[in-house]
Design a protein around this motif. Structure first.
Motif, PDB file in Angstrom:
ATOM      1  N   UNK B   5       7.543   8.801   9.237  1.00  0.00           N
ATOM      2  CA  UNK B   5       6.468   9.558   9.870  1.00  0.00           C
ATOM      3  C   UNK B   5       7.022  10.841  10.483  1.00  0.00           C
ATOM      4  N   UNK B   6       8.139  10.663  11.176  1.00  0.00           N
ATOM      5  CA  UNK B   6       8.726  11.820  11.850  1.00  0.00           C
ATOM      6  C   UNK B   6      10.216  11.854  11.579  1.00  0.00           C
ATOM      7  N   UNK B   7      10.681  12.999  11.173  1.00  0.00           N
ATOM      8  CA  UNK B   7      12.102  13.147  10.870  1.00  0.00           C
ATOM      9  C   UNK B   7      12.578  14.440  11.532  1.00  0.00           C
ATOM     10  N   UNK B   8      13.353  14.284  12.600  1.00  0.00           N
ATOM     11  CA  UNK B   8      13.905  15.468  13.262  1.00  0.00           C
ATOM     12  C   UNK B   8      15.374  15.550  12.892  1.00  0.00           C
ATOM     13  N   UNK B   9      15.788  16.712  12.370  1.00  0.00           N
ATOM     14  CA  UNK B   9      17.177  16.841  11.946  1.00  0.00           C
ATOM     15  C   UNK B   9      17.847  18.021  12.623  1.00  0.00           C
ATOM     16  N   UNK B  10      18.913  17.701  13.331  1.00  0.00           N
ATOM     17  CA  UNK B  10      19.788  18.737  13.874  1.00  0.00           C
ATOM     18  C   UNK B  10      19.016  19.819  14.631  1.00  0.00           C
ATOM     19  N   UNK B  11      18.052  19.381  15.435  1.00  0.00           N
ATOM     20  CA  UNK B  11      17.144  20.324  16.102  1.00  0.00           C
ATOM     21  C   UNK B  11      17.800  20.959  17.328  1.00  0.00           C
ATOM     22  N   UNK B  12      17.724  22.276  17.388  1.00  0.00           N
ATOM     23  CA  UNK B  12      18.180  22.984  18.583  1.00  0.00           C
ATOM     24  C   UNK B  12      17.056  23.867  19.094  1.00  0.00           C
TER      25      UNK B  12
END
Lengths: 318, 322
Positions: B5-12
């Protein structure tokens, strides 16, 4: 809703008391002003007998309080007394003058509200941008510019150079049709609108900025509704109370403060009438004029109070 | 349909203020399945709320900025998504329950209108009657008599207001709820009630949820997975069971959080605390962000640790487990 009815009745009661006090003060003050309407009217060649005759005719020989209560009693029968200088009933003249005044004050007020609030919203939405600065500058100029100077500039540009509008004067709809009437009212409308427009813009900007970062605005954004709905339904309505307050005060002030505009554009309005009557010491006209203006101000305040209730449910339930 | 549903990758995420740039979130990676509940734990300023806001793309305009990384929600790339697309998602696919119900509701609109507004926006074909019915329904679901929908927020108590906020968030049956400390502003007796309600509705509507909190007890009660944030990073991630029944393989910070919970059976007069404060978020740090406060810190901690799986599905970002 019952609360609103009660509130309106209470406010009307308060207004009546205030207006009564105003009439008393004005009436007594006018007695203190040196000069006599009869002497002024008859001129230097009048004889003692003539002066005594007219003084008795107008009832000015009676004690001040009797005169006052006669006036007030007359008001309840719809009579305002007679003008010495104009040798006629005051009521129809005042009504006519008030109409003339309102025919540029009301459009001017609407113009100021629409443009002022719009500019305020735009400025708040673009805070810190060049647009915001431009609007702030316009608002500052609008607030500090002398009315008579602005009026003269407008006459110079639109009447004398471009020849698209008349320099001055007043033509009623019955006399010249709506187009002529409107043409003559455009410049006075703009001049009277300028100052309130600027203050509405500033007030709208600052109260919009106060609500723009409120939590409920974030809630509204999180609902996915459009920016427009957020601005009008969520921000403007919450920002409205101080704006409406300023508007109410301005409208009252506009009705009472038209002398300058009426002088520049030679409009036979309330302001002009008041000035002529004060000069001629025609004090019954002055008293009635003040009465009309104070009723107008009281009505503006009443409308503002009622609007508060509609805008903010928390006020309604008090 | 995407499998996550939600995929956060390497978020800055950076906040560019006039004074300095604040690095609020640094290389955060998270993922969430449909219907799953994730507890997002961490102290004030760890970047929890910022993360939630970024999922809705509601970071403060002109200040908050996604510097790098990607967010994919239900197959939509949030970072690249246009404002129109985002408006479609907000309230409909993802919605948020805010921290402070006292200020989260518009004081000059009836609560019914505030709930109906979301429905109108996302279901333009619904008639007034249908919307009215749905609002009544939703109000009953959160435990408020439907006839109170004509009232204004100031006529409700704090707990009732939070129920309204929950109703607004859930009325369109979103796939994901971001609950940003939904009980912090309420008193303790109401807290449990509110969490119970959220959880119940979540199960009923089969909604996934990210529950932001700094209360580990709350997480244990409601969540399947936990992510611990520290200074804008996720330092520990795993199933609730693995973390709460851990066998000494927690991140030292998480361990500190557990130690700071008062225990009924201990004779200690003072609570355990974690000494020191979070690093200044305006500085970009090289090594482990927690090193300054860590009892186990060594020279190794001057280099940044990587996420490592210490037991099944349980990841820790610490050199202790190299």
């Amino acid at each position: 809703m019952k609360n609103i009815g009660n509130m309106i009745l209470r406010r009307i009661g308060q207004s009546v008391i205030v207006i009564f006090i105003v009439t008393l003060i004005v009436f007594l003050l006018m007695q203190l002003v040196p000069g006599d309407p009869i002497v002024n009217f008859l001129g230097p060649s009048a004889t003692e007998e003539q002066i005594a005759y007219y003084t008795k005719l107008f009832g000015y020989d009676q004690p001040v309080l009797i005169q006052y209560f006669k006036w007030i009693g007359g008001l309840f029968r719809g009579e305002m007394g007679r003008s010495v200088a104009m040798q006629s009933e005051i009521a129809p003249i005042l009504v006519q003058r008030l109409k003339n005044t309102l025919s540029f004050v009301l459009p001017g007020f609407v113009l100021a509200v629409v443009v002022g609030v719009f500019l305020g919203i735009v400025a708040a939405k673009n805070r810190g941008s060049a647009l915001d600065s431009v609007i702030s500058i316009i608002a500052n100029i609008g607030m500090s510019m002398p009315m008579f100077w602005f009026g003269m500039i407008l006459i110079l540009v639109f009447a004398l150079n471009l020849h698209i509008l008349p320099t001055s004067g007043y033509i009623s709809i019955q006399e010249g049709g709506f187009a002529e009437f409107a043409k003559h009212m455009i410049l006075p409308t703009i001049v009277i609108a300028m100052n309130p427009l600027a203050s509405f813009a500033r007030q709208t900007r600052s109260s919009m900025l106060e609500v723009i970062r409120q939590d409920y605005v974030t809630t509204a954004k999180a609902k996915g509704i459009s920016q427009r709905a957020i601005t009008f339904k969520h921000q403007l309505r919450n920002a409205l109370i101080p704006i409406v307050t300023v508007m109410g005060m301005s409208l009252g002030g506009m009705i009472g403060g038209t002398v300058l505009v009426e002088s520049i554009f030679v409009v036979p309005g309330l302001g002009n009438l008041m000035i002529t009557s004060i000069k001629g010491r025609d004090f019954m006209v002055v008293c009635n004029g003040v009465l009309v203006i104070s009723i107008a101000v009281a009505i503006c305040n009443l409308i503002v109070d009622i609007l508060y209730g509609f805008i903010d449910p928390r006020i309604r339930n008090d | 349909m995407a499998d996550k549903l939600l995929e956060i990758k390497d978020l800055s995420i950076n906040y560019n203020t006039e004074m300095a740039t604040v690095y609020a979130v640094n290389g955060l990676s998270l993922s969430l399945d449909y219907g799953e509940t994730l507890g997002l734990v961490g102290e004030t300023g760890a970047g929890k709320t910022t993360t939630c806001l970024s999922v809705m793309k509601l970071l403060p305009e002109g200040v908050g900025e996604i510097a790098s990384g990607s967010i994919e929600l239900d197959g939509v790339d949030i970072v690249k998504a246009h404002e129109d697309k985002m408006r479609e998602l907000r309230g409909h696919t993802v919605s948020m329950i805010f921290q402070d119900p006292m200020s989260a509701l518009n004081p000059v609109m009836t609560v019914g209108d505030q709930i109906a507004e979301v429905l109108h926006e996302h279901n333009p074909n619904m008639t007034r009657e249908e919307v009215g019915k749905a609002v009544d329904n939703m109000m009953e679901m959160v435990g408020i008599p439907a006839n109170r929908k004509v009232e204004y927020p100031h006529q409700f108590s704090g707990g009732m207001k939070q129920r309204i906020v929950i109703a607004i968030a859930l009325v369109c049956r979103p796939k994901l709820i971001l609950a940003d400390e939904p009980t912090t502003a309420l008193d303790v007796t109401i807290q449990a009630q509110m969490l119970g309600l959220i959880h119940e509705l979540q199960v009923e509507l089969n909604t996934a949820m990210i529950l932001v909190t700094h209360d580990l007890g709350v997480v244990a009660q409601t969540c399947e997975k936990v992510a611990v944030m520290y200074a804008g990073e996720c330092i520990e991630y795993g199933p609730c069971s693995a973390i709460f029944d851990s066998v000494g393989n927690l991140h030292p910070y998480t361990q500190g959080l557990f130690d700071a919970i008062p225990k009924l059976d201990s004779k200690a007069r003072r609570l355990e605390t974690i000494d020191g404060m979070m690093p200044d978020p305006t500085e970009k740090l090289q090594g482990c962000r927690f090193a300054d406060r860590c009892k186990h810190a060594t020279d190794k901690c001057k280099t940044a640790p990587q996420m490592k799986e210490v037991s099944e599905g349980h990841f820790v970002k610490c050199h202790l487990y190299d």
